[in-house]
Scaffold this motif. Structure first.
Motif, short mmCIF file in Angstrom:
data_model
loop_
_atom_site.label_atom_id
_atom_site.label_comp_id
_atom_site.label_asym_id
_atom_site.label_seq_id
_atom_site.Cartn_x
_atom_site.Cartn_y
_atom_site.Cartn_z
N GLY A 386 14.03 5.05 -0.01
CA GLY A 386 13.33 4.47 1.14
C GLY A 386 11.84 4.73 0.97
O GLY A 386 11.00 3.84 1.15
N HIS A 387 11.50 5.96 0.58
CA HIS A 387 10.09 6.31 0.31
C HIS A 387 9.55 5.50 -0.86
O HIS A 387 8.45 4.96 -0.82
N ALA A 388 10.32 5.44 -1.96
CA ALA A 388 9.83 4.80 -3.18
C ALA A 388 9.56 3.31 -2.95
O ALA A 388 8.52 2.79 -3.38
N THR A 389 10.47 2.63 -2.26
CA THR A 389 10.26 1.19 -2.03
C THR A 389 9.05 0.97 -1.11
O THR A 389 8.29 0.03 -1.30
N HIS A 390 8.88 1.87 -0.14
CA HIS A 390 7.70 1.80 0.74
C HIS A 390 6.42 1.94 -0.09
O HIS A 390 5.49 1.13 0.03
N VAL A 392 5.92 1.41 -3.31
CA VAL A 392 5.68 0.30 -4.24
C VAL A 392 5.16 -0.93 -3.49
O VAL A 392 4.15 -1.54 -3.89
N LEU A 393 5.80 -1.28 -2.38
CA LEU A 393 5.38 -2.48 -1.65
C LEU A 393 4.01 -2.29 -1.02
O LEU A 393 3.18 -3.20 -1.02
N ALA A 394 3.74 -1.09 -0.48
CA ALA A 394 2.42 -0.84 0.12
C ALA A 394 1.33 -0.89 -0.94
O ALA A 394 0.26 -1.45 -0.72
N LEU A 395 1.62 -0.33 -2.12
CA LEU A 395 0.59 -0.31 -3.17
C LEU A 395 0.38 -1.70 -3.78
O LEU A 395 -0.68 -1.97 -4.33
N GLU A 396 1.38 -2.56 -3.67
CA GLU A 396 1.18 -3.94 -4.14
C GLU A 396 0.16 -4.65 -3.26
O GLU A 396 -0.59 -5.50 -3.72
N GLN A 397 0.17 -4.33 -1.98
CA GLN A 397 -0.63 -5.12 -1.04
C GLN A 397 -1.87 -4.43 -0.49
O GLN A 397 -2.75 -5.08 0.05
N GLN A 398 -1.92 -3.12 -0.60
CA GLN A 398 -3.04 -2.38 0.00
C GLN A 398 -3.85 -1.66 -1.07
O GLN A 398 -3.40 -1.48 -2.18
N THR A 399 -5.03 -1.22 -0.64
CA THR A 399 -5.81 -0.34 -1.50
C THR A 399 -5.11 1.02 -1.53
O THR A 399 -4.23 1.29 -0.71
N LEU A 549 6.70 -2.64 5.39
CA LEU A 549 6.57 -1.76 4.22
C LEU A 549 5.28 -2.08 3.47
O LEU A 549 4.54 -1.19 3.05
N GLY A 550 5.01 -3.36 3.29
CA GLY A 550 3.83 -3.78 2.55
C GLY A 550 2.53 -3.43 3.26
O GLY A 550 1.48 -3.29 2.62
#
Ligand SMILES: [Zn+2]
Length: 597
Positions: A386-390, A392-399, A549-550
């Motif tokens: 749950g942490h890992a997917t959060h 990855v998706l957050a780092l795809e879209q955010q600084t 998440l993103g």
């Protein structure tokens, strides 16, 4: 080879994505310190004069630098997690800490100059389109501004830090060195607090009851000193709050969590209203265990007997439960395993427990497991992913700076992922003992996070109120407070032994981060609310959840959950979470009764 074909013993961390070796890491650290100092020499004293474009360039440069810092820090941390006593790993850890501090010192001007800007100038920069990806975090930083003192005053306060830490160290040492003679069936041996607490999960009632008695007898002679340490820390925090101008002792924690006082109070009030849910379960549990009434020692006694789960089964459960919800999450799960970013089995020298650590926008997170085929390990695997997917998706879209949320929101996706796996398991598992154990574990974990952590936060509120009224926090007074607040929770559904009055004395959160514990309640309750929305309309929910998440930490918790129609300030919202919790209680009750027949 696919992830399910890998054998558990072959799934170990491959650290080459981080760094090729300790010598390489040292060279990279040294270069990074120079880079930070060079950046500082270009920008120090100039932030007030930058335009939007130049400010963005600075923010991007530091964002990249901080990801390099993260990569090297994670490398050295993981080396230590693999081999706690290895000399090379320890040397590198020390070297890394020193270099990280140098980098932090070089970049400290950035935050200070940003806070020092007057409001008009800051708003001008925040309004520029280029600064948008950083806007939220920059605003949050400036909220501290009214509570920051002059530079000389801040320096003087900083200089007292070692003395404050000394009280904390005294408390920690008093707790960690406590050894209580106890016979767990192999003759009398010295036991630590956590060893004694672990017996509360045993099926043997005699050992549970004796462990509780031994724990409190062991704590009794130490409570005076433990109370003195707490009293000193609370007194210190209150006097600094006065200097800074905080309105109440919870405010600094709430601000850090980006939650307003109203939201936290609504959540805690709804939690206290819902105590009957817990009591109903405790009464049912007494029946299941063949007792008239539960004692404190029976609270976490096992219900049902769970079967073992081998590693490929655990992978299948997490993979399938994620796929059913949103295939993207399962894809991230599999790619982390295939990239060698998961370490599965316990080994001598390897760190205990489980964690997930994010690295950077270009490197997948790393997950540590200590998989021993227990049902609980399957939930833990789902939790960490749950942490890992959060991440990855957050780092795809955010600084980098905007990807991370505060503690309360950070535990929402992990709790939600656990619920996905638990539900999948409940629907597919046929063994009655395993089903009962799963439902009871899930419920009791939720109770511990929601009700108990709120009791802890209320206890703290009352302790701070007494201390600020000029009364000292002596052990006897803390005992009374503790029994009173716990009594409101348990009511007459459970018998508290006399020694339980000392239950406050070894809790580290009180000493290290005040009001930390309600973050656990928050995460559980928000995860329950989201799960309820998911069950109501799975198709509409999943894309919104992936967007959450993103979004990472680019908005406040209230704004992050607003698209789900949740108003965190309203007590009604929190009451809805308890309707969901009560449904879990009914499930657990049914499954446990079936297994007992
Ligand atoms: Zn977690």
């Amino acid at each position: 080879m696919t992830s399910t074909e890998l054998r558990a013993e072959d799934i170990r961390w491959d650290l080459t994505d981080l760094c090729s070796g300790a010598d390489e890491a040292r060279a990279e650290w040294t270069a990074l310190v120079e880079r930070a100092q060079e950046l500082a020499s270009r920008y120090r004293g100039r932030i007030a004069s930058l335009d939007g474009t130049a400010f963005r360039t600075l923010l991007d440069e530091t964002d990249e630098l901080e990801q390099e810092l993260s990569r090297l820090q994670v490398y050295s941390y993981l080396r230590l997690s693999m081999a706690a006593t290895e000399v090379e790993a320890n040397d590198l850890a020390t070297f890394s800490r020193d270099r990280a501090a140098e980098i932090e010192n070089a970049l400290v001007f950035l935050g200070l100059e940003w806070i020092a800007l007057d409001d008009d100038r800051a708003e001008e920069l925040l309004a520029s389109a280029e600064v948008a990806p950083y806007e939220h975090k920059l605003r949050v930083e400036r909220e501290e501004k009214p509570y920051v003192l002059t530079e000389a005053e801040e320096q003087a306060l900083n200089a007292r830090r070692p003395t404050v830490s000394a009280w904390q160290a005294l408390h920690d040492r008093h707790v960690s060195t406590l050894e209580v003679p106890f016979d767990a069936g192999e003759g009398v041996q010295p036991h630590t607090i956590s060893q004694l607490l672990s017996y509360l999960y045993r099926p043997d009632r005699d050992i549970r009851l004796r462990a509780v008695t031994a724990l409190y007898e062991g704590l009794a002679p130490r409570t005076d000193v433990l109370a003195a340490a707490y009293d000193a820390l609370v007194g210190d925090r209150l006097s600094i709050d006065r200097l800074r101008g905080y309105a109440n002792p919870m405010q600094p924690t709430n601000m850090n969590n980006e939650l307003d006082d109203e939201t936290v109070e609504a959540m805690m009030a709804a939690t206290e209203e819902a105590h009957p849910i817990a009591r109903k379960w405790l009464q049912a549990k007494a029946g299941l265990l063949g007792l008239d009434k539960l004692e404190l020692a029976d609270q976490y006694a096992p219900i049902g007997e769970a079967r073992a789960f081998n590693w490929p089964e655990a992978v299948e459960i997490v993979d399938s439960s994620f796929t059913r919800f949103a295939p993207r999450l399962a894809e991230i799960f599999r790619s982390c395993i295939e990239a060698g970013h998961v370490d599965v089995l316990p080994r001598p020298g390897k760190a205990a427990g489980a964690y997930c650590t994010s690295v950077s926008k270009t490197i997948l997170p790393y997950v540590l497991m200590n998989y021993t085929e227990r049902l609980r390990d399957v939930s833990t695997l789902a939790h960490e992913f749950g942490h890992a997917t959060h991440n990855v998706l957050a780092l795809e879209q955010q600084t980098w700076r905007s990807h991370r949320t505060g503690i309360p929101m950070a535990e929402v996706p992990s709790t939600f992922a656990q619920a996905l796996a638990d539900d999948y398991l409940l629907q597919n598992e046929t063994d009655p003992g395993t089903r009962a154990a799963l439902a009871a574990d899930r419920l009791e974990n939720a109770f511990a996070a929601i009700f108990r952590q709120t009791v802890l936060a209320r206890f703290e509120q009352r302790a701070y109120a007494l201390r600020s009224d000029g009364r000292s926090l002596a052990a006897e007074r803390l005992n009374e407070l503790w029994v009173d607040e716990n009594g409101k929770y348990y009511g007459d559904a459970l018998v508290m032994p006399e020694g339980y009055a000392y239950g406050w004395s070894y809790i580290p959160h009180f000493i290290h981060v005040r009001f930390y514990t309600y973050a656990y309640s928050f995460a559980q309750l928000v995860a329950l609310l989201l799960y309820r929305r998911y069950r109501q309309d799975a198709e509409a929910f999943a894309p919104k959840y992936l967007a959450l998440l993103g979004a990472g930490g680019s908005a406040s918790p209230a704004d992050l959950v607003a698209p789900f129609g949740l108003d965190l300030r309203s007590i009604e919202t929190w009451r809805e979470a308890f309707a969901e919790l009560d449904a879990l209680r009914e499930d657990a009750d049914t499954l446990a009764s079936q297994a007992a027949q």
